[in-house]
Write a protein that holds these residues in place. Structure first.
Motif, PDB file in Angstrom:
ATOM      1  N   VAL A  83     128.313  56.946  -6.052  1.00 42.65           N
ATOM      2  CA  VAL A  83     126.808  57.095  -5.435  1.00 42.65           C
ATOM      3  C   VAL A  83     126.449  55.707  -5.077  1.00 42.65           C
ATOM      4  O   VAL A  83     126.585  54.588  -5.177  1.00 42.65           O
ATOM      5  CB  VAL A  83     125.860  57.448  -6.574  1.00 42.65           C
ATOM      6  N   PHE A  85     123.411  53.684  -3.525  1.00 40.64           N
ATOM      7  CA  PHE A  85     122.154  53.352  -3.711  1.00 40.64           C
ATOM      8  C   PHE A  85     121.490  52.830  -2.650  1.00 40.64           C
ATOM      9  O   PHE A  85     122.131  51.426  -3.073  1.00 40.64           O
ATOM     10  CB  PHE A  85     122.306  53.358  -5.768  1.00 40.64           C
ATOM     11  N   ASN A  99     117.433  52.292 -12.310  1.00 40.48           N
ATOM     12  CA  ASN A  99     117.691  54.114 -11.587  1.00 40.48           C
ATOM     13  C   ASN A  99     118.625  54.796 -11.295  1.00 40.48           C
ATOM     14  O   ASN A  99     118.865  55.599 -11.448  1.00 40.48           O
ATOM     15  CB  ASN A  99     116.335  53.871 -10.370  1.00 40.48           C
ATOM     16  N   VAL A 100     120.141  53.453 -11.606  1.00 36.26           N
ATOM     17  CA  VAL A 100     121.153  54.235 -11.187  1.00 36.26           C
ATOM     18  C   VAL A 100     122.121  53.824 -12.696  1.00 36.26           C
ATOM     19  O   VAL A 100     123.374  53.984 -12.450  1.00 36.26           O
ATOM     20  CB  VAL A 100     121.636  54.089 -10.321  1.00 36.26           C
ATOM     21  N   LEU A 103     123.997  56.499 -14.169  1.00 31.19           N
ATOM     22  CA  LEU A 103     125.238  57.239 -13.440  1.00 31.19           C
ATOM     23  C   LEU A 103     127.037  56.761 -14.148  1.00 31.19           C
ATOM     24  O   LEU A 103     127.511  57.872 -14.057  1.00 31.19           O
ATOM     25  CB  LEU A 103     124.743  57.003 -12.072  1.00 31.19           C
ATOM     26  N   VAL A 110     129.289  53.085  -9.064  1.00 26.84           N
ATOM     27  CA  VAL A 110     127.015  53.438  -8.490  1.00 26.84           C
ATOM     28  C   VAL A 110     127.966  51.624  -7.527  1.00 26.84           C
ATOM     29  O   VAL A 110     128.648  50.694  -7.723  1.00 26.84           O
ATOM     30  CB  VAL A 110     126.398  53.038  -8.935  1.00 26.84           C
ATOM     31  N   THR A 112     125.435  49.510  -4.652  1.00 23.56           N
ATOM     32  CA  THR A 112     123.926  49.482  -4.212  1.00 23.56           C
ATOM     33  C   THR A 112     123.926  48.096  -3.652  1.00 23.56           C
ATOM     34  O   THR A 112     124.973  46.753  -4.233  1.00 23.56           O
ATOM     35  CB  THR A 112     123.018  49.380  -5.336  1.00 23.56           C
ATOM     36  N   ARG A 281     117.178  63.336 -14.497  1.00 21.48           N
ATOM     37  CA  ARG A 281     118.147  63.647 -14.265  1.00 21.48           C
ATOM     38  C   ARG A 281     119.831  64.415 -13.884  1.00 21.48           C
ATOM     39  O   ARG A 281     120.272  64.244 -13.210  1.00 21.48           O
ATOM     40  CB  ARG A 281     119.009  62.544 -15.342  1.00 21.48           C
TER      41      ARG A 281
END
Length: 294
Positions: A83, A85, A99-100, A103, A110, A112, A281
């Motif tokens: 993901v 982000f 927020n992540v 995951l 993830v 970001t 989620r």
């Protein structure tokens, strides 16, 4: 700083014109409508018992971006997917990481980044620069071995969703790699010009100038015009009926403009608080699982 390569969807000099117009009204500039960065470190992933790597990327126009790579915790090898982000307009990645943070436990890597001017990233934020930044991050992600041959999703919240729409539409049209398997937009506005006009309308000093000042933002930025071009990549639009920052009608507008395959998730949390609720989620996990094997 090196000269900036013209962006795919953006007109050079537009941000400068917008800044000049608002400066004449003794406001801090056009970018202040969209960007509220700071350089405070609120929390790091290790405080959440997450493994992570600090990532530093150089942009083509001479900025240095900071990001975090959070590997999946799942015993599955390799991970179920990755993901990317893109966070909202205030503070920096350290205030958005919750927020992540859930995951990796679900088996997803993830990645970001902070846009220029945020956190440990150099420079000053503007729309065109932020689009350079998110593209730089996605290209880095595509070259990472852990990402190869596994699904990749963009998750953009608020401002990050606006940037994500522009990035995903161009990426899909160019058939760039890594191929995107889904785009998730949470509390995103339907266009930079549209939300700017609404915010200017809400302030007495700028109310008389809402239309001419919003015209200084090129309509190339309007997500509603570009979200159809993300197809055939699946799109999930999430928006709360209680969103006090980006009104609910923006989510409806984006969903109506998107092409199939698409999903709409109506929520009832404050802006930016979607993933406090386990049910929401779960809906995102189902969306990714359903589209990860295309």
């Amino acid at each position: 700083m090196a000269s900036r390569t013209p962006r795919l969807l953006l007109k050079p000099g537009a941000a400068r014109l917008a800044g000049l117009a608002l400066a004449l009204l003794l406001l801090p500039g056009c970018s202040s409508l969209f960007f509220y960065p700071d350089r405070v470190t609120y929390i790091t992933p290790d405080r959440l018992n997450l493994a992570y790597d600090d990532i530093y990327l150089n942009t083509a126009d001479g900025e240095r971006l900071h990001g975090w790579w959070l590997p999946a915790e799942s015993p599955e090898s390799p991970a179920r997917g990755t993901v990317y982000f893109l966070h909202g307009n205030a503070q920096n990645i350290s205030s958005h990481i919750l927020n992540v943070a859930w995951l990796p436990e679900e088996g997803y890597n993830v990645f970001t980044i902070d846009y220029r001017g945020y956190g440990k990233s150099t420079g000053d934020p503007d729309i065109e620069g932020a689009l350079h930044d998110v593209e730089t991050g996605l290209r880095w992600l595509g070259a990472k071995p852990e990402v190869a041959d596994k699904p990749v999703y963009i998750l953009g919240q608020s401002l990050g969703g606006g940037l994500g729409i522009a990035l995903a539409s161009e990426w899909t049209q160019r058939q760039e790699q890594p191929r995107l398997d889904g785009v998730i937009l949470d509390g995103t506005f339907s266009g930079f010009r549209k939300i700017a006009r609404e915010k200017l309308d809400a302030f007495w000093l700028t109310w008389p100038f809402q239309i001419p000042l919003s015209w200084t933002i090129p309509d190339d930025y309007e997500g509603v015009e570009h979200i159809p071009k993300i197809s055939p990549v699946p799109v999930m639009v999430i928006h709360s009926v209680r969103d006090g920052i980006i009104p609910f009608h923006h989510g409806e507008t984006l969903y109506e403009a998107a092409q199939e395959p698409r999903e709409f998730l109506q929520t009832d949390t404050p802006h930016g608080a979607t993933f406090v609720i386990p049910e929401y989620r779960k809906a995102v996990l189902e969306f990714m699982a359903d589209n990860g094997d295309r």
